[in-house]
Design a protein around this motif. Structure first.
Motif, mmCIF file in Angstrom:
data_model
loop_
_atom_site.group_PDB
_atom_site.id
_atom_site.type_symbol
_atom_site.label_atom_id
_atom_site.label_comp_id
_atom_site.label_asym_id
_atom_site.label_seq_id
_atom_site.Cartn_x
_atom_site.Cartn_y
_atom_site.Cartn_z
ATOM 1 N N ALA A 35 0.847 -1.193 0.000
ATOM 2 C CA ALA A 35 0.000 0.000 0.000
ATOM 3 C C ALA A 35 0.883 1.243 0.000
ATOM 4 C CB ALA A 35 -0.902 0.006 1.234
ATOM 5 N N PRO A 38 0.676 7.011 2.785
ATOM 6 C CA PRO A 38 -0.384 8.030 2.691
ATOM 7 C C PRO A 38 0.130 9.444 2.958
ATOM 8 C CG PRO A 38 -0.511 6.955 4.816
ATOM 9 C CD PRO A 38 0.617 6.270 4.062
ATOM 10 N N VAL A 178 3.854 0.487 9.920
ATOM 11 C CA VAL A 178 2.542 1.043 10.269
ATOM 12 C C VAL A 178 2.675 2.529 10.578
ATOM 13 C CG1 VAL A 178 1.753 -1.160 11.229
ATOM 14 C CG2 VAL A 178 2.717 0.560 12.748
ATOM 15 N N GLU A 188 -3.348 3.880 11.826
ATOM 16 C CA GLU A 188 -4.083 4.516 10.735
ATOM 17 C C GLU A 188 -3.803 3.873 9.381
ATOM 18 O OE1 GLU A 188 -6.330 6.998 11.106
ATOM 19 O OE2 GLU A 188 -6.043 6.785 13.266
ATOM 20 N N TRP A 189 -2.672 3.194 9.262
ATOM 21 C CA TRP A 189 -2.272 2.600 7.980
ATOM 22 C C TRP A 189 -1.223 1.550 8.253
ATOM 23 C CZ3 TRP A 189 2.778 2.811 6.126
ATOM 24 C CH2 TRP A 189 2.976 2.454 4.782
ATOM 25 N N ARG A 190 -1.253 0.499 7.458
ATOM 26 C CA ARG A 190 -0.230 -0.537 7.575
ATOM 27 C C ARG A 190 -0.031 -1.216 6.230
ATOM 28 N NH1 ARG A 190 -0.166 -4.019 11.500
ATOM 29 N NH2 ARG A 190 -1.842 -3.276 12.818
ATOM 30 N N THR A 191 1.163 -1.747 6.045
ATOM 31 C CA THR A 191 1.452 -2.513 4.839
ATOM 32 C C THR A 191 2.708 -3.336 5.073
ATOM 33 O OG1 THR A 191 1.554 -2.357 2.413
ATOM 34 C CG2 THR A 191 2.973 -0.860 3.652
#
Length: 216
Positions: A35, A38, A178, A188-191
């Protein structure tokens, strides 16, 4: 032999093969694509980059001595993020360490935080004491809201390609990473970013570059 008996014989041979060899191997799952970072939501803000606290490699790679230099991984990550996503005010892991040392007894050394638990995709709300440690460190380091946490770096030997005439890369770097909102203690976001190379730092460089697609 009649058609009916022929079918029965073929079925029996097939069943014998299954019983003799066990269940057929499950299909290998294709890893989820990386991902993109961001950056739009954090543009113009200071974001801390925590150190990589766990690095591991398969024994067959014989990379134990090389990957022991964990600060090299921090340097690769910070350098590439600053170059490829300059719209974010990245605060390096070295700066976070210095901030923690200036507040002994208050801030936890980021090297000693239990950040590897964030490799689990089931963790969305950060548990204490990690939650309070991240919030305190972020406040001391300038009052930032977000921190980027490299939760683990794993090197896996790359399987040889039968279709390629060239020698395959030695290993794939898998960087679990993350983004945490320290004010609410939420992921809030991870990949997982992946990159291949014949040495640890080339593989890691390609993995980090995968976080910012569209650039060479």
């Amino acid at each position: 032999m009649t058609t009916k008996n022929l079918k029965r014989g073929i079925w029996g041979v097939g069943m014998w093969a299954v019983l003799a060899c066990g269940h057929p191997p499950a299909e290998k799952q294709t890893p989820a694509p990386t991902a993109p970072l961001p950056t739009t939501g954090i543009s113009g803000q200071q974001v801390g980059i925590l150190p990589v606290t766990i690095i591991a490699a398969e024994d067959s790679l014989h990379w134990d001595t090389v990957i022991a230099e964990r600060q090299k991984a921090d340097s690769v990550l910070t350098t590439l993020l600053k170059a490829r996503a300059p719209e974010v005010g990245w605060v390096s892991s070295d700066e976070l360490r210095r901030s923690a040392r200036r507040a002994p007894g208050i801030a936890t050394d980021p090297e000693q935080m239990a950040t590897p638990i964030l490799r689990s995709p089931d963790i969305v709300q950060i548990p204490d004491p990690l939650r309070s440690q991240l919030r305190t460190l972020a406040a001391i380091a300038g009052g930032m809201r977000y921190v980027l946490v490299p939760a683990g770096l794993i090197y896996r030997r790359t399987a040889p390609s039968l279709r390629s005439g060239q020698a395959p890369p030695t290993a794939t770097a898998e960087l679990a990473i993350v983004m945490v909102d320290v004010r609410v203690g939420h992921v809030e976001w991870r990949t997982v970013a992946r990159g291949e190379g014949d040495d640890p730092w080339t593989a890691l460089t390609r993995a980090v570059k995968a976080l910012t697609p569209g650039l060479p």
